[in-house]
Design a protein around this motif. Structure first.
Motif, PDB file in Angstrom:
ATOM      1  N   SER A 153       0.843  -1.200   0.000  1.00 27.92           N
ATOM      2  CA  SER A 153       0.000   0.000   0.000  1.00 27.92           C
ATOM      3  C   SER A 153       0.874   1.245   0.000  1.00 27.92           C
ATOM      4  CB  SER A 153      -0.909   0.021   1.239  1.00 27.92           C
ATOM      5  OG  SER A 153      -0.143   0.137   2.418  1.00 27.92           O
ATOM      6  N   TYR A 154       0.353   2.328  -0.626  1.00 29.53           N
ATOM      7  CA  TYR A 154       1.133   3.573  -0.702  1.00 29.53           C
ATOM      8  C   TYR A 154       1.431   4.118   0.690  1.00 29.53           C
ATOM      9  CZ  TYR A 154       2.439   8.378  -1.785  1.00 29.53           C
ATOM     10  OH  TYR A 154       3.112   9.578  -1.848  1.00 29.53           O
ATOM     11  N   GLY A 155       0.386   4.154   1.543  1.00 23.40           N
ATOM     12  CA  GLY A 155       0.580   4.687   2.890  1.00 23.40           C
ATOM     13  C   GLY A 155       1.532   3.843   3.709  1.00 23.40           C
ATOM     14  N   GLY A 156       1.414   2.515   3.574  1.00 22.38           N
ATOM     15  CA  GLY A 156       2.304   1.624   4.311  1.00 22.38           C
ATOM     16  C   GLY A 156       3.734   1.751   3.857  1.00 22.38           C
ATOM     17  N   ARG A 157       3.934   1.833   2.534  1.00 26.58           N
ATOM     18  CA  ARG A 157       5.287   1.985   2.000  1.00 26.58           C
ATOM     19  C   ARG A 157       5.911   3.296   2.476  1.00 26.58           C
ATOM     20  NH1 ARG A 157       4.072   2.210  -2.982  1.00 26.58           N
ATOM     21  NH2 ARG A 157       3.922  -0.037  -3.263  1.00 26.58           N
ATOM     22  N   ASP A 158       5.099   4.347   2.481  1.00 28.23           N
ATOM     23  CA  ASP A 158       5.602   5.663   2.892  1.00 28.23           C
ATOM     24  C   ASP A 158       6.017   5.654   4.361  1.00 28.23           C
ATOM     25  OD1 ASP A 158       5.976   8.565   2.260  1.00 28.23           O
ATOM     26  OD2 ASP A 158       4.533   8.765   3.892  1.00 28.23           O
ATOM     27  N   ILE A 159       5.220   5.024   5.219  1.00 25.06           N
ATOM     28  CA  ILE A 159       5.546   5.019   6.644  1.00 25.06           C
ATOM     29  C   ILE A 159       6.756   4.142   6.936  1.00 25.06           C
ATOM     30  CG2 ILE A 159       4.099   3.091   7.402  1.00 25.06           C
ATOM     31  CD1 ILE A 159       4.552   6.475   9.184  1.00 25.06           C
ATOM     32  N   LEU A 160       6.932   3.067   6.155  1.00 31.86           N
ATOM     33  CA  LEU A 160       8.130   2.245   6.311  1.00 31.86           C
ATOM     34  C   LEU A 160       9.377   3.020   5.899  1.00 31.86           C
ATOM     35  CD1 LEU A 160       7.071  -1.318   5.078  1.00 31.86           C
ATOM     36  CD2 LEU A 160       7.801  -0.665   7.381  1.00 31.86           C
ATOM     37  N   MET A 161       9.284   3.761   4.800  1.00 33.54           N
ATOM     38  CA  MET A 161      10.413   4.584   4.373  1.00 33.54           C
ATOM     39  C   MET A 161      10.713   5.674   5.404  1.00 33.54           C
ATOM     40  SD  MET A 161       9.813   5.001   0.256  1.00 33.54           S
ATOM     41  CE  MET A 161      11.314   5.978   0.077  1.00 33.54           C
ATOM     42  N   GLU A 162       9.663   6.221   5.996  1.00 36.86           N
ATOM     43  CA  GLU A 162       9.853   7.231   7.033  1.00 36.86           C
ATOM     44  C   GLU A 162      10.553   6.633   8.249  1.00 36.86           C
ATOM     45  OE1 GLU A 162       9.614  11.045   8.786  1.00 36.86           O
ATOM     46  OE2 GLU A 162       9.442  10.335   6.737  1.00 36.86           O
ATOM     47  N   ALA A 163      10.176   5.411   8.605  1.00 36.26           N
ATOM     48  CA  ALA A 163      10.833   4.739   9.735  1.00 36.26           C
ATOM     49  C   ALA A 163      12.317   4.515   9.441  1.00 36.26           C
ATOM     50  CB  ALA A 163      10.144   3.408  10.025  1.00 36.26           C
ATOM     51  N   LEU A 164      12.640   4.100   8.223  1.00 38.46           N
ATOM     52  CA  LEU A 164      14.038   3.896   7.846  1.00 38.46           C
ATOM     53  C   LEU A 164      14.799   5.216   7.837  1.00 38.46           C
ATOM     54  CD1 LEU A 164      13.589   1.340   4.915  1.00 38.46           C
ATOM     55  CD2 LEU A 164      14.520   0.872   7.193  1.00 38.46           C
ATOM     56  N   CYS A 165      14.162   6.252   7.302  1.00 35.80           N
ATOM     57  CA  CYS A 165      14.784   7.577   7.240  1.00 35.80           C
ATOM     58  C   CYS A 165      15.105   8.110   8.631  1.00 35.80           C
ATOM     59  CB  CYS A 165      13.857   8.538   6.497  1.00 35.80           C
ATOM     60  SG  CYS A 165      14.417  10.254   6.468  1.00 35.80           S
ATOM     61  N   GLY A 177      15.110   6.381  11.466  1.00 38.59           N
ATOM     62  CA  GLY A 177      15.983   5.465  12.183  1.00 38.59           C
ATOM     63  C   GLY A 177      17.442   5.720  11.844  1.00 38.59           C
ATOM     64  N   ALA A 178      17.715   5.962  10.552  1.00 40.79           N
ATOM     65  CA  ALA A 178      19.083   6.280  10.134  1.00 40.79           C
ATOM     66  C   ALA A 178      19.545   7.603  10.745  1.00 40.79           C
ATOM     67  CB  ALA A 178      19.157   6.344   8.609  1.00 40.79           C
ATOM     68  N   LYS A 179      18.628   8.567  10.822  1.00 39.76           N
ATOM     69  CA  LYS A 179      18.966   9.852  11.434  1.00 39.76           C
ATOM     70  C   LYS A 179      19.235   9.687  12.926  1.00 39.76           C
ATOM     71  CE  LYS A 179      16.815  13.402   9.906  1.00 39.76           C
ATOM     72  NZ  LYS A 179      15.774  14.394   9.582  1.00 39.76           N
ATOM     73  N   LEU A 180      18.470   8.821  13.567  1.00 40.52           N
ATOM     74  CA  LEU A 180      18.675   8.543  14.992  1.00 40.52           C
ATOM     75  C   LEU A 180      20.063   7.958  15.234  1.00 40.52           C
ATOM     76  CD1 LEU A 180      17.632   8.210  17.914  1.00 40.52           C
ATOM     77  CD2 LEU A 180      16.621   6.039  17.207  1.00 40.52           C
ATOM     78  N   VAL A 181      20.450   6.986  14.411  1.00 39.24           N
ATOM     79  CA  VAL A 181      21.775   6.377  14.541  1.00 39.24           C
ATOM     80  C   VAL A 181      22.850   7.414  14.254  1.00 39.24           C
ATOM     81  CG1 VAL A 181      23.342   4.617  13.639  1.00 39.24           C
ATOM     82  CG2 VAL A 181      20.922   4.083  13.963  1.00 39.24           C
ATOM     83  N   LEU A 205      20.047  13.714  17.119  1.00 36.05           N
ATOM     84  CA  LEU A 205      19.592  12.564  17.910  1.00 36.05           C
ATOM     85  C   LEU A 205      18.154  12.757  18.362  1.00 36.05           C
ATOM     86  CD1 LEU A 205      20.131   9.906  19.421  1.00 36.05           C
ATOM     87  CD2 LEU A 205      21.038  11.273  21.318  1.00 36.05           C
ATOM     88  N   GLN A 206      17.821  13.929  18.859  1.00 36.72           N
ATOM     89  CA  GLN A 206      16.467  14.210  19.336  1.00 36.72           C
ATOM     90  C   GLN A 206      15.457  14.171  18.193  1.00 36.72           C
ATOM     91  OE1 GLN A 206      17.482  17.997  21.151  1.00 36.72           O
ATOM     92  NE2 GLN A 206      17.205  17.146  23.215  1.00 36.72           N
ATOM     93  N   ILE A 207      15.818  14.793  17.064  1.00 37.22           N
ATOM     94  CA  ILE A 207      14.921  14.807  15.912  1.00 37.22           C
ATOM     95  C   ILE A 207      14.694  13.387  15.395  1.00 37.22           C
ATOM     96  CG2 ILE A 207      14.642  15.593  13.526  1.00 37.22           C
ATOM     97  CD1 ILE A 207      16.251  18.090  14.289  1.00 37.22           C
ATOM     98  N   GLY A 208      15.780  12.614  15.317  1.00 39.95           N
ATOM     99  CA  GLY A 208      15.663  11.233  14.855  1.00 39.95           C
ATOM    100  C   GLY A 208      14.817  10.380  15.780  1.00 39.95           C
ATOM    101  N   ALA A 209      14.958  10.600  17.086  1.00 40.40           N
ATOM    102  CA  ALA A 209      14.182   9.830  18.067  1.00 40.40           C
ATOM    103  C   ALA A 209      12.698  10.145  17.942  1.00 40.40           C
ATOM    104  CB  ALA A 209      14.672  10.138  19.478  1.00 40.40           C
ATOM    105  N   ILE A 210      12.359  11.429  17.808  1.00 39.48           N
ATOM    106  CA  ILE A 210      10.959  11.827  17.666  1.00 39.48           C
ATOM    107  C   ILE A 210      10.371  11.272  16.372  1.00 39.48           C
ATOM    108  CG2 ILE A 210       9.430  13.808  17.292  1.00 39.48           C
ATOM    109  CD1 ILE A 210      11.305  15.388  19.168  1.00 39.48           C
ATOM    110  N   GLY A 211      11.123  11.389  15.282  1.00 34.99           N
ATOM    111  CA  GLY A 211      10.645  10.887  13.998  1.00 34.99           C
ATOM    112  C   GLY A 211      10.480   9.381  13.979  1.00 34.99           C
ATOM    113  N   THR A 212      11.425   8.676  14.613  1.00 36.21           N
ATOM    114  CA  THR A 212      11.350   7.210  14.662  1.00 36.21           C
ATOM    115  C   THR A 212      10.146   6.753  15.468  1.00 36.21           C
ATOM    116  OG1 THR A 212      13.764   7.032  14.493  1.00 36.21           O
ATOM    117  CG2 THR A 212      12.583   5.109  15.317  1.00 36.21           C
TER     118      THR A 212
END
Length: 213
Positions: free
Chosen positions: A14-26, A28-32, A189-196
């Motif tokens: 699904s478009y929404g599911g794919r987008d949220i998974l990409m957001e989680a990866l994005c 998560g990478a920022k958090l790391v 780190l803070q921005i990545g944590a909130i986004g993740t």
């Protein structure tokens, strides 16, 4: 494991599911990247690059988001389907902001890739961020109004929705230029944590809705 894989594949389909998974990866990478900034600068830089590339891919996919927004706005009209006039006004305002947000983001994308020669690119980018914040803020206000109208029927999904939109608002404001609220004051780190966390709640919502149906 097969059940988990099936759920992930369901999200990707699904478009929404794919987008949220990409957001989680994005995010998560920022958090790391933020966590490893001083511990392992090389790893931090690589993760920041990954986050930037995924964010760019998301922006590219949103180029085709104009038509669904236009269709939804036309179907919504003046909000006759809403339970009261306040919700209708908020809905119309939210749709108007979204109708402006997508073309502005498209201009920013075209300017970034040198397809358009745009003066004051920073101004366009700032306007894009402002409309993003306004869209999330209006969504939060609409959610609070819905809670007020249905205070006796709230459930766990409603609480999760409110938490996620609140996190999205904090995240959106954090990337505004310094001097606007808390814009530019939060660490990577803070921005990545909130986004993740927001993305994780979004994935939970989608999976929960699928299980309910």
């Amino acid at each position: 494991m097969p059940k988990f894989i099936n759920e992930v594949c369901g999200l990707i389909d699904s478009y929404g599911g794919r987008d949220i998974l990409m957001e989680a990866l994005c995010q998560g990478a920022k958090l790391v990247a933020g966590y490893q900034a001083k511990r392992n600068p090389d790893l931090s830089q690589r993760c920041a690059t990954v986050s930037s590339k995924i964010s760019g891919a998301q922006a590219t996919l949103r180029l085709i988001g104009d038509l669904p927004v236009i269709r939804y706005t036309l179907e919504y009209g003046l909000g006759d389907c809403e339970p009261d006039r306040i919700m209708a006004v908020l809905g119309v305002m939210s749709n108007a902001v979204d109708l402006l947000f997508y073309p502005i983001e498209t201009i920013c994308w075209l300017a970034e890739h040198r397809v358009l020669n745009v003066r004051n690119r920073d101004t366009w980018s700032y306007a894009n961020s402002i409309f993003c914040v306004l869209s999330i803020y209006l969504n939060l206000v609409r959610t609070l109004r819905t809670f007020s109208l249905n205070r006796n029927q709230l459930n766990r999904q409603d609480v999760v929705s409110f938490a996620r939109i609140s996190l999205d608002l904090v995240h959106a404001v954090s990337i505004l230029p310094r001097g606007y609220l808390w814009g530019g004051k939060m660490s990577t780190l803070q921005i990545g944590a909130i986004g993740t966390l927001s993305a994780a709640l979004g994935i939970y919502q989608i999976l929960a809705r699928k299980r309910m149906t």
